[in-house]
Scaffold this motif. Sequence first.
Motif, PDB file in Angstrom:
ATOM      1  N   ARG A  68       0.811  -1.221   0.000  1.00 34.41           N
ATOM      2  CA  ARG A  68       0.000   0.000   0.000  1.00 34.41           C
ATOM      3  C   ARG A  68       0.844   1.271   0.000  1.00 34.41           C
ATOM      4  NH1 ARG A  68      -4.566  -1.657   4.562  1.00 34.41           N
ATOM      5  NH2 ARG A  68      -5.686  -3.188   3.264  1.00 34.41           N
ATOM      6  N   ALA A  69       2.153   1.131   0.131  1.00 29.99           N
ATOM      7  CA  ALA A  69       3.022   2.309   0.204  1.00 29.99           C
ATOM      8  C   ALA A  69       3.409   2.752  -1.202  1.00 29.99           C
ATOM      9  CB  ALA A  69       4.254   1.990   1.034  1.00 29.99           C
ATOM     10  N   ASP A  70       2.532   3.493  -1.831  1.00 32.37           N
ATOM     11  CA  ASP A  70       2.755   3.939  -3.205  1.00 32.37           C
ATOM     12  C   ASP A  70       3.973   4.851  -3.322  1.00 32.37           C
ATOM     13  OD1 ASP A  70       0.465   2.558  -3.689  1.00 32.37           O
ATOM     14  OD2 ASP A  70      -0.824   4.325  -3.885  1.00 32.37           O
ATOM     15  N   GLU A  71       4.329   5.535  -2.259  1.00 29.71           N
ATOM     16  CA  GLU A  71       5.402   6.517  -2.338  1.00 29.71           C
ATOM     17  C   GLU A  71       6.780   5.899  -2.508  1.00 29.71           C
ATOM     18  OE1 GLU A  71       4.654   5.530   1.973  1.00 29.71           O
ATOM     19  OE2 GLU A  71       3.456   6.054   0.195  1.00 29.71           O
ATOM     20  N   ILE A  72       6.924   4.579  -2.265  1.00 28.54           N
ATOM     21  CA  ILE A  72       8.256   3.983  -2.393  1.00 28.54           C
ATOM     22  C   ILE A  72       8.528   3.497  -3.812  1.00 28.54           C
ATOM     23  CG2 ILE A  72       8.228   3.258   0.013  1.00 28.54           C
ATOM     24  CD1 ILE A  72       7.668   0.434  -0.905  1.00 28.54           C
ATOM     25  N   THR A  73       7.582   3.667  -4.727  1.00 31.00           N
ATOM     26  CA  THR A  73       7.779   3.285  -6.127  1.00 31.00           C
ATOM     27  C   THR A  73       7.669   4.512  -7.002  1.00 31.00           C
ATOM     28  OG1 THR A  73       5.426   2.803  -6.442  1.00 31.00           O
ATOM     29  CG2 THR A  73       6.842   0.990  -5.718  1.00 31.00           C
ATOM     30  N   THR A  74       8.274   4.434  -8.182  1.00 32.64           N
ATOM     31  CA  THR A  74       8.255   5.574  -9.107  1.00 32.64           C
ATOM     32  C   THR A  74       7.462   5.306 -10.367  1.00 32.64           C
ATOM     33  OG1 THR A  74      10.338   4.799 -10.099  1.00 32.64           O
ATOM     34  CG2 THR A  74      10.487   6.406  -8.285  1.00 32.64           C
ATOM     35  N   THR A  75       7.247   4.035 -10.706  1.00 33.48           N
ATOM     36  CA  THR A  75       6.518   3.696 -11.926  1.00 33.48           C
ATOM     37  C   THR A  75       5.417   2.692 -11.621  1.00 33.48           C
ATOM     38  OG1 THR A  75       7.939   1.825 -12.526  1.00 33.48           O
ATOM     39  CG2 THR A  75       8.638   4.024 -13.264  1.00 33.48           C
ATOM     40  N   ALA A  76       4.472   2.588 -12.579  1.00 30.73           N
ATOM     41  CA  ALA A  76       3.379   1.628 -12.423  1.00 30.73           C
ATOM     42  C   ALA A  76       3.908   0.195 -12.433  1.00 30.73           C
ATOM     43  CB  ALA A  76       2.350   1.824 -13.533  1.00 30.73           C
ATOM     44  N   GLY A  77       4.961  -0.049 -13.236  1.00 29.24           N
ATOM     45  CA  GLY A  77       5.541  -1.381 -13.297  1.00 29.24           C
ATOM     46  C   GLY A  77       6.152  -1.795 -11.972  1.00 29.24           C
ATOM     47  N   GLU A  78       6.838  -0.853 -11.321  1.00 30.34           N
ATOM     48  CA  GLU A  78       7.434  -1.154 -10.019  1.00 30.34           C
ATOM     49  C   GLU A  78       6.356  -1.406  -8.969  1.00 30.34           C
ATOM     50  OE1 GLU A  78       9.913   2.137  -9.162  1.00 30.34           O
ATOM     51  OE2 GLU A  78      11.613   1.411 -10.352  1.00 30.34           O
ATOM     52  N   LEU A  79       5.269  -0.628  -9.056  1.00 25.02           N
ATOM     53  CA  LEU A  79       4.178  -0.821  -8.105  1.00 25.02           C
ATOM     54  C   LEU A  79       3.545  -2.192  -8.278  1.00 25.02           C
ATOM     55  CD1 LEU A  79       2.333   0.288  -5.916  1.00 25.02           C
ATOM     56  CD2 LEU A  79       0.908   1.305  -7.716  1.00 25.02           C
ATOM     57  N   LYS A  80       3.353  -2.618  -9.534  1.00 24.75           N
ATOM     58  CA  LYS A  80       2.764  -3.940  -9.784  1.00 24.75           C
ATOM     59  C   LYS A  80       3.679  -5.052  -9.274  1.00 24.75           C
ATOM     60  CE  LYS A  80       0.941  -6.887 -13.473  1.00 24.75           C
ATOM     61  NZ  LYS A  80       0.674  -7.002 -14.936  1.00 24.75           N
TER      62      LYS A  80
END
Length: 205
Positions: A68-80
């Motif tokens: 749930r920590a969206d702030e630690i990723t920079t791209t949608a691919g990294e979030l997925k």
Amino acid sequence: MMSSNTTPGGATPRGTAVHAGTVNHWSRHAGVSLRPWSGRAPLGLLVRGLLQVAISAAVAWFAVAMARADEITTTAGELKALRNLAIVIVVAAVISGLLGAVKAVVGVIDLVPRKTVTGRVVSVRRRRLGDVLPGPAQRAIFDRRDIGTDRRRSRHEVVLNTPEGLRQWTVRSARLRRGLRVDEHVRLTVSPVVGYVAQVESLQP
């Protein structure tokens, strides 16, 4: 090394009656016990189970928080990728937690009940997976070639000839093992599920 009071190769002493089918075939020949957590002290099993549940819950909570920590990723691919990793961690933590819960429940069930079993000691020996194989075969299968050591876990097994036939237990206490001698009549106090040997009493005059 085998115990000094062990029959060679785990053979049955002369004069001891052996009844076909009374010993679990696979357990005796594979060298492993089919009891869950064989011979473990119920209280220790309970504590370890509760600790495993707590650690698994903490790991699962951390994985969910990480996803749930969206702030630690920079791209949608990294979030997925991060969320997929979190799912794998949560699934593993849930499985580990369930196993810990089962362990704790077994510990509770086995904590107080005890039963006594009497019989003649047939053998007391160290057992490892596949220990009935010839020595060269064991070394070829189980030795780590890089360091030449055998990493199999060992346990100490006592086999009794009881009125119901041959039965075996894992004895983890070195102090209790010293009270077990081949051909001696003994009374074991054991727990019903994991087969924890709580007491050994000699019945010799």
